[in-house]
Design a protein around this motif. Structure first.
Motif, short mmCIF file in Angstrom:
data_model
loop_
_atom_site.label_atom_id
_atom_site.label_comp_id
_atom_site.label_asym_id
_atom_site.label_seq_id
_atom_site.Cartn_x
_atom_site.Cartn_y
_atom_site.Cartn_z
N LYS A 193 36.15 38.71 66.10
CA LYS A 193 36.43 39.98 66.78
C LYS A 193 37.94 40.08 67.01
O LYS A 193 38.59 39.12 67.41
CB LYS A 193 35.69 40.04 68.11
CG LYS A 193 35.77 41.41 68.78
CD LYS A 193 34.85 41.46 69.97
CE LYS A 193 34.74 42.80 70.65
NZ LYS A 193 35.67 43.83 70.37
N VAL A 194 38.47 41.27 66.77
CA VAL A 194 39.89 41.55 67.01
C VAL A 194 40.03 42.04 68.44
O VAL A 194 39.18 42.79 68.94
CB VAL A 194 40.39 42.63 66.02
CG1 VAL A 194 41.83 43.00 66.29
CG2 VAL A 194 40.22 42.14 64.58
N ALA A 195 41.09 41.61 69.10
CA ALA A 195 41.35 42.07 70.47
C ALA A 195 41.43 43.60 70.50
O ALA A 195 41.68 44.24 69.48
CB ALA A 195 42.65 41.45 70.98
N TYR A 234 37.03 45.62 59.69
CA TYR A 234 35.98 46.63 59.68
C TYR A 234 35.60 46.93 61.11
O TYR A 234 35.84 46.13 62.02
CB TYR A 234 34.77 46.19 58.85
CG TYR A 234 33.99 45.02 59.42
CD1 TYR A 234 32.89 45.22 60.26
CD2 TYR A 234 34.35 43.71 59.13
CE1 TYR A 234 32.18 44.15 60.78
CE2 TYR A 234 33.64 42.63 59.64
CZ TYR A 234 32.56 42.86 60.46
OH TYR A 234 31.87 41.81 60.98
N SER A 235 35.04 48.12 61.32
CA SER A 235 34.66 48.56 62.67
C SER A 235 33.15 48.60 62.81
O SER A 235 32.44 48.93 61.86
CB SER A 235 35.19 49.97 62.94
OG SER A 235 36.57 49.98 63.02
N GLY A 282 33.64 47.24 68.39
CA GLY A 282 35.06 47.05 68.13
C GLY A 282 35.36 46.72 66.68
O GLY A 282 34.54 46.98 65.80
N ARG A 283 36.51 46.11 66.48
CA ARG A 283 36.94 45.76 65.11
C ARG A 283 36.80 44.26 64.90
O ARG A 283 36.98 43.46 65.81
CB ARG A 283 38.40 46.15 64.90
CG ARG A 283 38.60 47.62 64.65
CD ARG A 283 40.02 47.86 64.16
NE ARG A 283 40.23 49.23 63.80
CZ ARG A 283 40.72 50.15 64.61
NH1 ARG A 283 41.06 49.84 65.83
NH2 ARG A 283 40.89 51.38 64.18
N PHE A 284 36.56 43.91 63.63
CA PHE A 284 36.36 42.53 63.24
C PHE A 284 37.12 42.24 61.95
O PHE A 284 37.38 43.14 61.16
CB PHE A 284 34.86 42.26 63.00
CG PHE A 284 34.03 42.44 64.24
CD1 PHE A 284 33.72 41.35 65.04
CD2 PHE A 284 33.57 43.69 64.62
CE1 PHE A 284 32.96 41.50 66.19
CE2 PHE A 284 32.81 43.86 65.77
CZ PHE A 284 32.51 42.76 66.56
N ILE A 285 37.43 40.95 61.75
CA ILE A 285 38.04 40.51 60.50
C ILE A 285 36.97 40.59 59.41
O ILE A 285 35.82 40.26 59.64
CB ILE A 285 38.53 39.04 60.62
CG1 ILE A 285 39.50 38.87 61.80
CG2 ILE A 285 39.14 38.56 59.31
CD1 ILE A 285 40.76 39.67 61.74
#
Length: 91
Positions: free
Chosen positions: A31-33, A63-64, A69-72
């Motif tokens: 998960k991206v901050a 990707y969202s 949220g967003r992830f790698i």
């Protein structure tokens, strides 16, 4: 992060993200901050972070998920190609 005045900040943030991916600091599926957290971390406007993340998503590195949220990306080929690009770029 020390920003270069000659290069747009959002591009420098994108480059930093790619460096972290190449180093393996972040793994596929991580998960991206949040935009706010990253804005504080980088010391920039949230809109700048949003632009960087949107471009990284467009390029296939992120990707969202609507509510999460967003992830790698989990696309190992995409991550591997980034590492290969960096090797040819540095030599």
């Amino acid at each position: 992060m020390n920003f270069d005045a000659n290069t747009p900040i959002y591009l420098q943030i994108m480059d930093d993200f790619k460096i972290q991916l190449m180093k393996g600091t972040w793994k596929g599926g991580d998960k991206v901050a949040s935009v706010r957290e990253l804005a504080v971390q980088y010391g920039v406007n949230p809109n700048t972070i949003q632009r960087s993340l949107s471009e990284l998503e467009r390029e296939g590195y992120l990707y969202s998920e609507r509510t999460s949220g967003r992830f790698i990306t989990k696309d190992e080929e995409r991550l591997t190609s980034l590492k290969k690009e960096s090797v040819s770029y540095t030599h």
